[in-house]
Every structure is written in structure tokens, then in C-alpha cells.
Design a protein around this motif. Structure first.
Motif, PDB file in Angstrom:
ATOM      1  N   GLY A  35      -1.827   4.211  -3.982  1.00  0.00           N
ATOM      2  CA  GLY A  35      -1.664   2.907  -4.221  1.00  0.00           C
ATOM      3  C   GLY A  35      -2.737   2.109  -4.866  1.00  0.00           C
ATOM      4  N   TYR A  36      -2.634   0.757  -4.555  1.00  0.00           N
ATOM      5  CA  TYR A  36      -3.785  -0.205  -4.916  1.00  0.00           C
ATOM      6  C   TYR A  36      -3.787  -1.022  -3.816  1.00  0.00           C
ATOM      7  N   THR A  37      -5.125  -1.632  -3.539  1.00  0.00           N
ATOM      8  CA  THR A  37      -5.481  -2.637  -2.736  1.00  0.00           C
ATOM      9  C   THR A  37      -6.044  -3.814  -3.657  1.00  0.00           C
ATOM     10  N   ASN A  38      -5.575  -4.928  -3.272  1.00  0.00           N
ATOM     11  CA  ASN A  38      -6.237  -6.324  -3.844  1.00  0.00           C
ATOM     12  C   ASN A  38      -6.969  -7.175  -2.771  1.00  0.00           C
ATOM     13  N   ALA A  39      -8.029  -7.474  -3.005  1.00  0.00           N
ATOM     14  CA  ALA A  39      -8.937  -8.123  -1.971  1.00  0.00           C
ATOM     15  C   ALA A  39     -10.015  -8.944  -2.808  1.00  0.00           C
ATOM     16  N   ILE A 129      10.129   9.666  -0.321  1.00  0.00           N
ATOM     17  CA  ILE A 129       9.453   8.833  -1.274  1.00  0.00           C
ATOM     18  C   ILE A 129       9.550   7.322  -0.574  1.00  0.00           C
ATOM     19  N   GLU A 130       8.444   6.789  -0.265  1.00  0.00           N
ATOM     20  CA  GLU A 130       8.514   5.570   0.565  1.00  0.00           C
ATOM     21  C   GLU A 130       7.502   4.540  -0.089  1.00  0.00           C
ATOM     22  N   PRO A 131       8.054   3.679  -0.968  1.00  0.00           N
ATOM     23  CA  PRO A 131       7.654   2.392  -1.582  1.00  0.00           C
ATOM     24  C   PRO A 131       7.023   1.618  -0.554  1.00  0.00           C
ATOM     25  N   THR A 132       5.606   1.210  -0.372  1.00  0.00           N
ATOM     26  CA  THR A 132       5.142   0.603   0.729  1.00  0.00           C
ATOM     27  C   THR A 132       4.361  -0.737   0.217  1.00  0.00           C
ATOM     28  N   VAL A 133       4.644  -1.808   1.047  1.00  0.00           N
ATOM     29  CA  VAL A 133       3.621  -3.020   0.991  1.00  0.00           C
ATOM     30  C   VAL A 133       3.330  -3.319   2.401  1.00  0.00           C
ATOM     31  N   ALA A 134       1.778  -3.626   2.323  1.00  0.00           N
ATOM     32  CA  ALA A 134       1.148  -4.076   3.731  1.00  0.00           C
ATOM     33  C   ALA A 134       0.282  -5.248   3.246  1.00  0.00           C
ATOM     34  N   ILE A 135      -0.052  -5.872   4.227  1.00  0.00           N
ATOM     35  CA  ILE A 135      -0.948  -7.075   4.180  1.00  0.00           C
ATOM     36  C   ILE A 135      -1.912  -6.875   5.336  1.00  0.00           C
ATOM     37  N   ASP A 136      -3.242  -6.759   5.081  1.00  0.00           N
ATOM     38  CA  ASP A 136      -4.494  -6.605   5.958  1.00  0.00           C
ATOM     39  C   ASP A 136      -4.863  -7.822   6.390  1.00  0.00           C
ATOM     40  N   PHE A 137      -5.276  -8.347   7.466  1.00  0.00           N
ATOM     41  CA  PHE A 137      -5.901  -9.577   7.881  1.00  0.00           C
ATOM     42  C   PHE A 137      -7.072  -8.892   8.505  1.00  0.00           C
ATOM     43  N   ILE A 138      -8.288  -9.700   7.738  1.00  0.00           N
ATOM     44  CA  ILE A 138      -9.707  -9.147   7.988  1.00  0.00           C
ATOM     45  C   ILE A 138     -10.499 -10.287   8.175  1.00  0.00           C
ATOM     46  N   ASP A 139     -11.038 -10.719   9.265  1.00  0.00           N
ATOM     47  CA  ASP A 139     -12.156 -11.875   9.227  1.00  0.00           C
ATOM     48  C   ASP A 139     -11.573 -13.311   8.283  1.00  0.00           C
ATOM     49  N   GLY A 140     -10.259 -13.575   8.538  1.00  0.00           N
ATOM     50  CA  GLY A 140      -9.875 -14.885   8.139  1.00  0.00           C
ATOM     51  C   GLY A 140      -9.478 -14.346   6.718  1.00  0.00           C
ATOM     52  N   GLN A 142      -7.323 -11.944   3.654  1.00  0.00           N
ATOM     53  CA  GLN A 142      -6.140 -10.925   3.280  1.00  0.00           C
ATOM     54  C   GLN A 142      -6.427  -9.928   2.349  1.00  0.00           C
ATOM     55  N   ALA A 143      -6.051  -8.743   2.453  1.00  0.00           N
ATOM     56  CA  ALA A 143      -6.098  -7.656   1.622  1.00  0.00           C
ATOM     57  C   ALA A 143      -4.675  -7.231   1.442  1.00  0.00           C
ATOM     58  N   TYR A 144      -3.975  -7.206   0.101  1.00  0.00           N
ATOM     59  CA  TYR A 144      -2.652  -6.586  -0.063  1.00  0.00           C
ATOM     60  C   TYR A 144      -2.687  -5.147  -0.477  1.00  0.00           C
ATOM     61  N   VAL A 145      -1.958  -4.371  -0.029  1.00  0.00           N
ATOM     62  CA  VAL A 145      -1.937  -3.075  -0.149  1.00  0.00           C
ATOM     63  C   VAL A 145      -0.415  -2.523  -0.657  1.00  0.00           C
ATOM     64  N   LEU A 146      -0.188  -2.053  -1.879  1.00  0.00           N
ATOM     65  CA  LEU A 146       0.811  -1.746  -2.346  1.00  0.00           C
ATOM     66  C   LEU A 146       0.956  -0.376  -2.964  1.00  0.00           C
ATOM     67  N   GLY A 147       1.790   0.527  -2.674  1.00  0.00           N
ATOM     68  CA  GLY A 147       1.788   1.970  -3.123  1.00  0.00           C
ATOM     69  C   GLY A 147       2.937   2.765  -2.849  1.00  0.00           C
ATOM     70  N   VAL A 148       3.095   3.900  -2.640  1.00  0.00           N
ATOM     71  CA  VAL A 148       4.263   4.922  -2.499  1.00  0.00           C
ATOM     72  C   VAL A 148       3.486   6.008  -1.570  1.00  0.00           C
ATOM     73  N   ALA A 149       4.351   6.409  -0.495  1.00  0.00           N
ATOM     74  CA  ALA A 149       3.753   7.415   0.362  1.00  0.00           C
ATOM     75  C   ALA A 149       4.762   8.188   0.315  1.00  0.00           C
ATOM     76  N   PHE A 150       4.245   9.663   0.100  1.00  0.00           N
ATOM     77  CA  PHE A 150       5.138  10.919  -0.021  1.00  0.00           C
ATOM     78  C   PHE A 150       5.094  11.600   1.274  1.00  0.00           C
ATOM     79  N   SER A 151       6.218  12.359   2.005  1.00  0.00           N
ATOM     80  CA  SER A 151       6.224  12.732   3.259  1.00  0.00           C
ATOM     81  C   SER A 151       7.129  13.805   3.306  1.00  0.00           C
ATOM     82  N   ARG A 152       7.117  14.627   4.247  1.00  0.00           N
ATOM     83  CA  ARG A 152       7.778  15.804   4.482  1.00  0.00           C
ATOM     84  C   ARG A 152       8.094  15.875   6.143  1.00  0.00           C
ATOM     85  N   PRO A 153       9.233  15.186   6.436  1.00  0.00           N
ATOM     86  CA  PRO A 153       9.412  15.391   7.948  1.00  0.00           C
ATOM     87  C   PRO A 153       9.639  16.501   8.631  1.00  0.00           C
TER      88      PRO A 153
END
Length: 154
Positions: A35-39, A129-140, A142-153
Motif C-alpha cells: 500500500g501507501y503511507t502518507n505523512a 483479500i483485505e482492503p486496509t486503512v490505518a492511522i498511526d499517531f507518532i509524536d503528535g 499522524q500518518a495514514y496507511v492505505l492498502g491491501v493485505a493478502f492472507s492465507r488462513p
């Protein structure tokens, strides 16, 4: 310490192993993230591996290792964290996590990182196939992470 390529190759081998069971019976969810990270007005390609162990249909615990090679003005960033997951619906996963962000370059350093995340799991045969969004909080900040995970349970 293993290189990111070794870790990604190990994850691919684990995901492609033939000893898997039906997704509904699975407890182990290894995956590869792309995916991509925007910070700080900078967007960069991000890749990594992730893992979740589901205790039951509602709760899980996992780990994430991500690399963003060109982040922080080319110095590169590595994120490692542990996450606690809640599955309010069968295909929805919400997570909270705690970890470290390591910045490389001439003056490498680490900072505490807190993450909230959500994804939706589509199934294609034995794969997730898992579209994913995350927000990281680092030292005041934010970084936004958007992407897709591929898994095999299994």
C-alpha cells in the motif's frame, strides 16, 4: 537480523503451504501488505508482513512489520507493532496497536507509535483479500496507511 526480503519470502512460503483448513476453522492469519503511507505531505510505497492469531470469532492478537523505503525524505521508515483485534462482524476487523517507528538515515532514531486500523476481508478460495486503512499517531503527528493485505488462513 533478517533482511526484509527474507521475511517476505518466509511469509510467502508460509501462506502457500498446503496444510490449511477452511477459513471458518482458521486461527492463524499470516499476510503480506502492499500500500501507501502518507505523512507530512509525503506519500510513499509501503510493504510488509502481518500476522493475526484469532482466539475466537471475535478477538485476536497480531503483529505488523512494515517498510516505507523512501519515507522521511529518503531516509526510510520501519514500523513494528503489536495489535489487538476486534471482529464485530465476520468479515470486519478493527485493531488498536502499540509499537515503534524507526527512521533511518544519517541520524537514525525510534519513536513510539500508536495505531488504529480497520479492514474488510473478501474471500477468494482459500485466500483473503483485505482492503486496509490505518492511522498511526507518532509524536503528535499522524500518518495514514492505505492498502491491501493478502492472507492465507490456516
Amino acid at each position: 537480523m533478517k533482511s526484509p526480503n527474507t521475511i517476505l519470502l518466509s511469509a510467502l512460503l508460509l501462506i502457500s503451504s498446503s496444510d490449511v483448513c477452511a477459513v471458518g476453522d482458521a486461527h492463524h492469519f499470516p499476510g503480506i501488505f502492499i500500500g501507501y503511507t502518507n505523512a507530512q505531505d509525503e506519500t510513499n510505497f509501503t510493504y510488509g508482513v502481518e500476522y493475526e492469531y484469532k482466539f475466537d470469532q471475535t478477538w485476536g492478537l497480531g503483529a505488523v512489520y512494515e517498510k516505507t523505503d523512501n519515507a522521511h525524505h529518503g531516509d526510510g521508515v520501519t514500523v513494528t507493532l503489536a495489535q489487538f483485534f476486534y471482529h464485530p462482524l465476520s468479515n470486519v476487523r478493527m485493531g488498536v496497536g502499540l509499537g515503534k517507528e524507526k527512521i533511518g538515515g544519517a541520524h537514525p532514531h525510534s519513536q513510539d507509535l500508536y495505531r488504529i486500523s480497520a479492514n474488510y476481508d473478501f474471500h477468494a478460495g482459500d485466500f483473503g483479500i483485505e482492503p486496509t486503512v490505518a492511522i498511526d499517531f507518532i509524536d503528535g503527528e499522524q500518518a495514514y496507511v492505505l492498502g491491501v493485505a493478502f492472507s492465507r488462513p490456516f
